[in-house]
Motif scaffolding. Structure first.
Motif, PDB file in Angstrom:
ATOM      1  N   PRO A  98       0.944  -1.245   0.067  1.00 15.24           N
ATOM      2  CA  PRO A  98       0.053   0.008   0.065  1.00 15.24           C
ATOM      3  C   PRO A  98       0.640   1.368  -0.143  1.00 15.24           C
ATOM      4  CG  PRO A  98       0.092  -0.722   2.442  1.00 15.24           C
ATOM      5  CD  PRO A  98       1.054  -1.837   1.346  1.00 15.24           C
ATOM      6  N   ASP A  99       2.225   1.248  -0.126  1.00 12.45           N
ATOM      7  CA  ASP A  99       3.032   2.333  -0.251  1.00 12.45           C
ATOM      8  C   ASP A  99       2.501   3.321  -1.149  1.00 12.45           C
ATOM      9  OD1 ASP A  99       4.415   0.965   1.852  1.00 12.45           O
ATOM     10  OD2 ASP A  99       5.958   0.091   0.422  1.00 12.45           O
ATOM     11  N   ASP A 100       2.536   3.350  -2.457  1.00 12.13           N
ATOM     12  CA  ASP A 100       2.025   4.286  -3.343  1.00 12.13           C
ATOM     13  C   ASP A 100       0.873   3.886  -4.177  1.00 12.13           C
ATOM     14  OD1 ASP A 100       3.841   3.782  -6.614  1.00 12.13           O
ATOM     15  OD2 ASP A 100       3.524   2.237  -5.122  1.00 12.13           O
ATOM     16  N   LEU A 101       0.108   3.085  -3.919  1.00  7.32           N
ATOM     17  CA  LEU A 101      -1.014   2.695  -4.329  1.00  7.32           C
ATOM     18  C   LEU A 101      -1.919   1.848  -3.305  1.00  7.32           C
ATOM     19  CD1 LEU A 101      -2.891   2.247  -6.991  1.00  7.32           C
ATOM     20  CD2 LEU A 101      -1.870   0.101  -7.136  1.00  7.32           C
ATOM     21  N   SER A 102      -3.051   2.610  -3.011  1.00  4.21           N
ATOM     22  CA  SER A 102      -3.813   2.075  -1.923  1.00  4.21           C
ATOM     23  C   SER A 102      -4.617   0.661  -2.400  1.00  4.21           C
ATOM     24  CB  SER A 102      -5.082   2.909  -1.609  1.00  4.21           C
ATOM     25  OG  SER A 102      -6.134   2.992  -2.779  1.00  4.21           O
ATOM     26  N   TYR A 103      -5.176   0.025  -1.613  1.00  2.00           N
ATOM     27  CA  TYR A 103      -6.136  -1.308  -1.732  1.00  2.00           C
ATOM     28  C   TYR A 103      -7.429  -0.799  -2.624  1.00  2.00           C
ATOM     29  CZ  TYR A 103      -2.985  -3.778   1.059  1.00  2.00           C
ATOM     30  OH  TYR A 103      -1.885  -4.494   1.698  1.00  2.00           O
ATOM     31  N   ASP A 104      -7.630   0.368  -2.448  1.00  3.56           N
ATOM     32  CA  ASP A 104      -8.862   0.695  -3.103  1.00  3.56           C
ATOM     33  C   ASP A 104      -8.091   0.882  -4.763  1.00  3.56           C
ATOM     34  OD1 ASP A 104     -10.951   0.571  -1.276  1.00  3.56           O
ATOM     35  OD2 ASP A 104     -10.465   2.709  -0.733  1.00  3.56           O
ATOM     36  N   GLY A 105      -7.180   1.508  -4.847  1.00 13.81           N
ATOM     37  CA  GLY A 105      -6.485   1.766  -6.115  1.00 13.81           C
ATOM     38  C   GLY A 105      -6.037   0.533  -6.710  1.00 13.81           C
ATOM     39  N   LEU A 106      -5.864  -0.406  -6.081  1.00 18.87           N
ATOM     40  CA  LEU A 106      -5.325  -1.699  -6.545  1.00 18.87           C
ATOM     41  C   LEU A 106      -6.646  -2.470  -7.362  1.00 18.87           C
ATOM     42  CD1 LEU A 106      -3.493  -4.151  -7.213  1.00 18.87           C
ATOM     43  CD2 LEU A 106      -4.071  -4.993  -4.876  1.00 18.87           C
ATOM     44  N   VAL A 107      -7.888  -2.278  -6.413  1.00 18.73           N
ATOM     45  CA  VAL A 107      -9.044  -2.897  -6.798  1.00 18.73           C
ATOM     46  C   VAL A 107      -9.511  -2.319  -8.204  1.00 18.73           C
ATOM     47  CG1 VAL A 107     -11.640  -3.012  -6.443  1.00 18.73           C
ATOM     48  CG2 VAL A 107     -10.046  -3.694  -4.734  1.00 18.73           C
ATOM     49  N   ALA A 108      -9.262  -0.938  -8.359  1.00 20.72           N
ATOM     50  CA  ALA A 108      -9.623  -0.212  -9.633  1.00 20.72           C
ATOM     51  C   ALA A 108      -8.757  -0.879 -10.528  1.00 20.72           C
ATOM     52  CB  ALA A 108      -9.342   1.197  -9.296  1.00 20.72           C
ATOM     53  N   LEU A 109      -7.411  -0.913 -10.515  1.00 24.06           N
ATOM     54  CA  LEU A 109      -6.669  -1.596 -11.613  1.00 24.06           C
ATOM     55  C   LEU A 109      -6.945  -2.732 -12.018  1.00 24.06           C
ATOM     56  CD1 LEU A 109      -3.077  -0.703 -10.562  1.00 24.06           C
ATOM     57  CD2 LEU A 109      -4.300   0.497 -12.432  1.00 24.06           C
ATOM     58  N   ILE A 110      -7.487  -3.720 -11.198  1.00 22.12           N
ATOM     59  CA  ILE A 110      -7.877  -5.044 -11.535  1.00 22.12           C
ATOM     60  C   ILE A 110      -8.965  -5.048 -12.413  1.00 22.12           C
ATOM     61  CG2 ILE A 110      -9.260  -7.104 -10.443  1.00 22.12           C
ATOM     62  CD1 ILE A 110      -7.151  -6.711  -7.827  1.00 22.12           C
ATOM     63  N   PHE A 111     -10.061  -3.969 -12.183  1.00 18.67           N
ATOM     64  CA  PHE A 111     -11.105  -3.953 -12.903  1.00 18.67           C
ATOM     65  C   PHE A 111     -10.925  -3.369 -14.378  1.00 18.67           C
ATOM     66  CE2 PHE A 111     -13.561  -4.855  -9.040  1.00 18.67           C
ATOM     67  CZ  PHE A 111     -14.378  -5.640  -9.311  1.00 18.67           C
ATOM     68  N   GLU A 112      -9.844  -2.424 -14.391  1.00 24.97           N
ATOM     69  CA  GLU A 112      -9.449  -1.749 -15.782  1.00 24.97           C
ATOM     70  C   GLU A 112      -8.601  -2.949 -16.640  1.00 24.97           C
ATOM     71  OE1 GLU A 112      -7.140   1.603 -14.350  1.00 24.97           O
ATOM     72  OE2 GLU A 112      -8.926   2.772 -13.566  1.00 24.97           O
TER      73      GLU A 112
END
Length: 74
Positions: free
Chosen positions: A53-67
């Motif tokens: 989670p250093d430079d990308l939050s878990y919410d941001g990770l979920v967004a990347l997964i869906f993209e």
């Protein structure tokens, strides 16, 4: 051009590099999300590396997964 997302927790670095190389050669956009403080393998500068989670939050990770067009876990 496909969007490839690799979730890297530290295992199988050599295999990950072997899979990522042809994706880059095909012109794909490749992102590696490094989880849990793992050290990413040596990758081409074309690869976007995001540390969770250093430079990308878990919410941001979920967004990347869906993209992403494809998600690979290591």
């Amino acid at each position: 051009m496909a969007r490839q997302l690799h979730l890297f927790k530290g295992d199988h670095a050599d295999t990950a590099v072997a899979v990522i190389a042809p994706q880059l050669a095909a012109g794909d956009e490749v992102t590696v999300a490094v989880l849990g403080g793992a050290t990413p393998p040596a990758l081409s500068p074309e690869v976007t590396i995001r540390r969770v989670p250093d430079d990308l939050s878990y919410d941001g990770l979920v967004a990347l997964i869906f993209e992403a067009d494809a998600v690979v876990t290591w």
